[in-house]
Enzyme design. Structure first.
Site, PDB file in Angstrom:
ATOM      1  N   CYS A   1     -31.962  20.896   6.951  1.00  0.00           N
ATOM      2  CA  CYS A   1     -31.985  22.077   7.908  1.00  0.00           C
ATOM      3  C   CYS A   1     -32.683  23.650   7.830  1.00  0.00           C
ATOM      4  CB  CYS A   1     -31.637  21.294   9.545  1.00  0.00           C
ATOM      5  SG  CYS A   1     -31.898  22.799  10.623  1.00  0.00           S
TER       6      CYS A   1
ATOM      7  N   CYS B   1     -39.025  26.379   7.777  1.00  0.00           N
ATOM      8  CA  CYS B   1     -38.768  25.308   8.477  1.00  0.00           C
ATOM      9  C   CYS B   1     -39.258  23.775   8.251  1.00  0.00           C
ATOM     10  CB  CYS B   1     -38.844  25.604   9.872  1.00  0.00           C
ATOM     11  SG  CYS B   1     -38.623  23.870  11.285  1.00  0.00           S
TER      12      CYS B   1
END
Length: 253
Positions: free
Chosen positions: A70, A178
């Site tokens: 992440c 992302c």
């Protein structure tokens, strides 16, 4: 060899999907903090608190390595995580350095927390790309991914409206900052000029994992996977549609 992969939701499955192809004989644990997703619109302090709790949970499972799949969590919390735990922790960051040889400008798309964080600006400065790098936060895209809304007209309109803020004829590289955004490579490809490349940080992160393991990626005959969510136990049937889509998306660049 037991490796935990942690994300705020289903974005990190893009890293797991690739890791399953690059490693052998690894016991993978995929942990999704769906209860608190998305991270990208939260404050840095809140993200750090959530990450510390999640990594503490994973260390209690006696893992050999934890991968923060992440970008938002890495940007906000990697320093605190590494100082708090002895287990090797691999972070994930936008693959901006691959834009050094790009002929035109670079567009980095990520969550608001990653875009505003010091880690990204430091990374861009380190490779001396400030003058040719543009940043765009796409917070809604994480929600679309979490809801398995990949191909709707609403998604395409959202991306077109946001990306059209830039002169695309000047953009030679789109950096997906992302892991949730990897599900939408086909939509990005449909919007961008053919000359614009699309990259993400998955392969770079896996290469770092292998380096940290002394160059070794084979530890046995077969991989195994255990899925855990902060809201419920995940089963393979729920995950399979995501992995199938990622297999298609990984061919788009």
């Amino acid at each position: 060899m037991k490796i935990a992969i942690f994300d705020s939701g289903i974005g990190g499955l893009s890293l797991l999907n690739e890791a399953l192809k690059r490693f052998r004989g690894v016991e993978f644990i995929y942990f999704a903090d769906n209860k608190n997703a998305p991270y990208g619109t939260k404050s840095k302090d809140e993200i750090i608190r959530l990450c510390l709790n999640c990594v503490q949970f994973l260390t209690n499972l006696s893992v050999d390595m934890i991968v923060i799949a992440c970008n938002t969590a890495t940007s906000a919390a990697i320093t605190e995580l590494r100082s708090s735990f002895s287990v090797p922790i691999i972070g994930m960051e936008p693959a901006v350095k691959l834009g050094v040889n790009a002929g035109g400008d670079i567009l980095v798309v990520a969550t608001p927390a990653t875009i505003s964080g010091n880690k990204l600006s430091d990374l861009i400065h380190k490779v001396n790309l400030e003058s040719k790098t543009h940043l765009l936060a796409l917070p809604k895209l994480v929600e679309f991914a979490q809801n398995m809304e990949f191909d709707s007209l609403e998604v395409l309109k959202y991306l077109k409206d946001e990306i059209s803020k830039f002169d695309l004829s000047n953009i030679s590289l789109l950096v997906l900052g992302c892991t949730h955004f990897n599900y939408f490579k086909d939509s990005f490809r449909a919007i961008l000029p053919n000359k614009t490349g699309i990259i993400d940080g998955v392969n770079g992160t896996i290469n770092q994992m292998i380096r940290r393991l002394g160059g070794v990626s084979e530890f046995g005959d077969k991989n195994s996977i255990r899925y855990i969510s902060s809201t419920e136990n995940l089963n393979v049937k729920k995950i399979e549609p995501y992995l199938k889509r990622l297999d298609i998306m990984r061919e788009i660049n």
